[in-house]
Write an enzyme that holds these catalytic residues in place. Sequence first.
Site, PDB file in Angstrom:
ATOM      1  N   GLU A 277     -59.957 -46.487  26.885  1.00 56.25           N
ATOM      2  CA  GLU A 277     -60.884 -45.587  26.296  1.00 56.25           C
ATOM      3  C   GLU A 277     -60.821 -44.568  27.254  1.00 56.25           C
ATOM      4  O   GLU A 277     -60.976 -43.100  26.824  1.00 56.25           O
ATOM      5  CB  GLU A 277     -62.384 -45.579  26.598  1.00 56.25           C
ATOM      6  CG  GLU A 277     -62.592 -46.412  28.408  1.00 56.25           C
ATOM      7  CD  GLU A 277     -62.828 -47.738  28.718  1.00 56.25           C
ATOM      8  OE1 GLU A 277     -62.472 -48.056  29.696  1.00 56.25           O
ATOM      9  OE2 GLU A 277     -61.561 -48.501  28.115  1.00 56.25           O
TER      10      GLU A 277
ATOM     11  N   ASP B  75     -33.608 -16.075  14.444  1.00 50.45           N
ATOM     12  CA  ASP B  75     -32.539 -14.855  14.519  1.00 50.45           C
ATOM     13  C   ASP B  75     -31.293 -14.678  15.963  1.00 50.45           C
ATOM     14  O   ASP B  75     -31.842 -15.047  16.481  1.00 50.45           O
ATOM     15  CB  ASP B  75     -32.813 -13.795  14.614  1.00 50.45           C
ATOM     16  CG  ASP B  75     -32.827 -12.364  14.000  1.00 50.45           C
ATOM     17  OD1 ASP B  75     -30.918 -12.502  13.779  1.00 50.45           O
ATOM     18  OD2 ASP B  75     -33.104 -11.400  14.097  1.00 50.45           O
TER      19      ASP B  75
ATOM     20  N   ASP C 249     -40.323 -12.927  15.800  1.00 53.74           N
ATOM     21  CA  ASP C 249     -41.285 -11.828  16.689  1.00 53.74           C
ATOM     22  C   ASP C 249     -41.565 -10.849  16.003  1.00 53.74           C
ATOM     23  O   ASP C 249     -42.342  -9.721  16.180  1.00 53.74           O
ATOM     24  CB  ASP C 249     -41.362 -11.108  18.271  1.00 53.74           C
ATOM     25  CG  ASP C 249     -39.921 -10.344  17.631  1.00 53.74           C
ATOM     26  OD1 ASP C 249     -39.242 -10.569  16.914  1.00 53.74           O
ATOM     27  OD2 ASP C 249     -38.957 -10.108  18.540  1.00 53.74           O
TER      28      ASP C 249
ATOM     29  N   ASP D 270     -41.980 -12.686   9.972  1.00 52.06           N
ATOM     30  CA  ASP D 270     -42.083 -14.086  10.902  1.00 52.06           C
ATOM     31  C   ASP D 270     -42.328 -14.875  10.474  1.00 52.06           C
ATOM     32  O   ASP D 270     -42.336 -15.646  10.802  1.00 52.06           O
ATOM     33  CB  ASP D 270     -40.583 -14.119  12.499  1.00 52.06           C
ATOM     34  CG  ASP D 270     -39.897 -13.621  12.113  1.00 52.06           C
ATOM     35  OD1 ASP D 270     -38.805 -13.933  11.652  1.00 52.06           O
ATOM     36  OD2 ASP D 270     -39.480 -13.263  13.546  1.00 52.06           O
TER      37      ASP D 270
ATOM     38  N   ASN E 150     -53.888 -59.210  30.323  1.00 53.00           N
ATOM     39  CA  ASN E 150     -55.845 -60.327  30.693  1.00 53.00           C
ATOM     40  C   ASN E 150     -56.831 -59.871  29.757  1.00 53.00           C
ATOM     41  O   ASN E 150     -57.197 -61.504  30.508  1.00 53.00           O
ATOM     42  CB  ASN E 150     -55.986 -59.238  32.147  1.00 53.00           C
ATOM     43  CG  ASN E 150     -54.757 -59.543  33.210  1.00 53.00           C
ATOM     44  OD1 ASN E 150     -54.461 -59.602  33.372  1.00 53.00           O
ATOM     45  ND2 ASN E 150     -54.509 -58.213  33.634  1.00 53.00           N
TER      46      ASN E 150
ATOM     47  N   ASN F 139     -61.452 -53.647  35.091  1.00 51.27           N
ATOM     48  CA  ASN F 139     -61.390 -52.208  34.188  1.00 51.27           C
ATOM     49  C   ASN F 139     -61.091 -50.904  34.716  1.00 51.27           C
ATOM     50  O   ASN F 139     -60.592 -49.628  33.960  1.00 51.27           O
ATOM     51  CB  ASN F 139     -61.791 -52.741  32.480  1.00 51.27           C
ATOM     52  CG  ASN F 139     -61.303 -51.412  31.768  1.00 51.27           C
ATOM     53  OD1 ASN F 139     -61.094 -51.594  31.382  1.00 51.27           O
ATOM     54  ND2 ASN F 139     -62.747 -50.564  31.805  1.00 51.27           N
TER      55      ASN F 139
ATOM     56  N   ASP G  10     -58.445 -48.571  35.832  1.00 50.35           N
ATOM     57  CA  ASP G  10     -58.639 -47.203  34.504  1.00 50.35           C
ATOM     58  C   ASP G  10     -58.481 -46.038  35.568  1.00 50.35           C
ATOM     59  O   ASP G  10     -57.435 -44.911  35.726  1.00 50.35           O
ATOM     60  CB  ASP G  10     -60.137 -46.775  34.358  1.00 50.35           C
ATOM     61  CG  ASP G  10     -59.051 -47.255  31.850  1.00 50.35           C
ATOM     62  OD1 ASP G  10     -58.413 -47.225  32.703  1.00 50.35           O
ATOM     63  OD2 ASP G  10     -59.741 -47.622  31.606  1.00 50.35           O
TER      64      ASP G  10
END
Length: 802
Positions: A242, A284, A545, A549, A613, A638, A642
């Site tokens: 999550e 270029d 530029d 382009d 697990n 958990n 995390d």
Amino acid sequence: MQTTPRTRLLGEALAGFGNPLVLILLAASAVAALVGEFINAGIIVLMVLLSVVLNLVQTQRSRRATEALRRRVAVTATALRDGVWTEVPRREIVTGDVIRLASGDLVPADARLLEARDLHVQEAALTGESLPAEKTAFAAGGVETAVRADRVYLGTSVVSGRGRALVTATGPRTDFGDVVARLASRPPETEFERGTRRFGLFVMRTVVFLVLFVLLINLLLRRDPLESLLFAVALAVGMTPEFLPMITTVTLAQGAVRMARQKVIVKHLEAIQNFGSIDVLCSDKTGTLTAGQMTLARFCGALGAPSDRVLVLARLNSHFQTGIRSPLDQALEGGDTSDFVGYRMTDELPFDFERRRQSIVLSRGGAVTLITKGAPEGLLAACRDYEDGALRRPLEGEARARAEAVYRELCEKGFRVLAVASREVGTAGSEAVRDDRDLTLAGFVAFSDPPAPGVREMLETLRRDGVRVMILTGDNELVARHVSQQVGLDGGRLVLGDEIDRMTDAALAAVAERASVFARVSPGQKNRVLLALKSRGHVVGYLGDGINDAPSLHAADVGISVSGAVEVAREAADIILLERSLRVLHAGILEGRKSFGNVMKYLLMGTSSNFGNMFSMAAAAAFLPFLPMRPTQILLNNFLYDLAQVTIPTDRVDSSYTRKPQRWNVGVIRDFMLFIGPISSLYDFLTFFALLRLFHASEALFHTGWFVESLATQTLVLFVIRTAGNPLHSRPSAPLTATTLAVVAAGILLPYTPLAGPLGFVPLPATFYPFLVAVTGTYLIFVEIVKRRLLARAAVSRRARV
């Protein structure tokens, strides 16, 4: 309606609670509270709140950092505010504003021209016409057409000239509003986003299967329905990565901040991963291979004789033209300005990439003169004669051959060459400038642009790191070959624009695999080359530029421009370089690879020990006389797991990882799940056996022992998975080390704190800790052995595909 930061923050907070798993958890906690399980209900709500708040805070911090970076390269418009011309963000332009337009500007809104001087606007997106449209100031009684000459429109760009206009419509109320809305909508899925989505769907299918399986087993065993439901939901939460959106956002945002220190500004976070995946860079040569500092080197007559007149004509054309001033125009500036006295420009035809020349009409006294400068290949074809002192002689036969030899010799020496021609015209009307044919060739001006310092070494570095540089230039093949040879770029197979037009898409794709230099190419031909490379599976970056382009910047996987580029190019680009150099670009590519590497660490963690697990827990529920872990313990496990990974974005990435382009590899993720996941389950079953047979564990002791063992193994394995090499030789970042060890320490200490009772923990026997050390140590060694074999197999497979 404009969304305020506060409203957006509230929306994101509600979105965090809108996650289906979160809603199920909250509903389950409400049911638990109704039946008197207040402690369980409170713990569930607390875990949900902590996860949502942590996710929100980290994401908001990252967003503020990236928005600050975007503001540095935001496109602005010049508006008259309180009698003063002021640069304002384009989004702040409103109806009734008077705006000023100049070459290279994006038109910020629909507007009626109040004043226009030689104003030409590119309206191809509206009309399909490739040539710029000439604009005039508003005149009462003007004829209404689909695209009026006295109007400018949002989504178009100024090619040359200048003007003032009154804004008549903005945003979705403009003529171009529906098109702009589509352009502003979410861009097509990138490879990284597509891979993340597929991974998420795979996880959800696995989660649904396991949850239904566990719920069915528990109901068949006649266990408490509420406890069984909470267990199944907690198991689903434990298996779901999550924090992936948050980890991705934070990692990419921190990558964007680091890239900014390298003078690389990221406009869209999603572009970072693609930036790191680039394996072909198209550009270029000017300012990339060369220093981009044009210097007037030589000038001569049509047949090579010394001539001051050609320089005078070239400088007149450059001085009076109103389009974007190229480096060649800038090189012609300076010197004696007395030559300009008395001249007045009456008309102009801006430079375009089909004609490849610029024409102006000047009047002085009773004389009206058309002066044109541009690429010799095209301009010589438009010349009928040439200047020989005060005489004009036919440009044909040997004379034409000699003129061509003069400019080709200059090109072979690496000079950028412009031809200059003129013609006396009878009137100063607009037809005169459009009839730039039957000209008199005055001669040539040549410019030098030496290779950029260290460019040969940087090209070799990019090649070593898996990025092939290709040159797509409008210059002729002689200049392109000379420069590419100077910098060590293979110019042996050089492709011309005319050749591209004769190739099929398949043939062009095959040629693009071998060629490194394309010369005399138009914007449309550049697009074909980019699409051909993409069709062969390359991730293509394009550096540009100029106005021409913009289409290529859109077509490439990653559009790259520079801070000094015209607005059209900066708006089209995903990445902005504050300094145009291969060194800066290379540093940005490496940062992109590092960011992607840290995201992959989280994914590999989620598909290895974490999955193992959860599989163990699902299997254990079928044969244990009690649930293998209480729902609140699963949620806490958990959350702590995390929490340890929140600092992954700060981690170092192996240099071996950054030496080649990185692509989303679902195969490696799948292999980690199929091979390392079962290792985790194997050690879980070993722990089950030890707790039940050696330690004769009660239900509470079993829960406590497995909570500590599973948290230790699945958290500490990050030190193994985070590097492709030897974990002892690759030092993790200090924040990652601190959070990982702190989480393991917290898990070990929890049974001895006041929280132990409410959480269902009991103190562990002293003999459990030697077992924990042995299990964790051997597990990490086993994972390291399997990891190396998996990555070696992936490397062999990747080389076979190449």
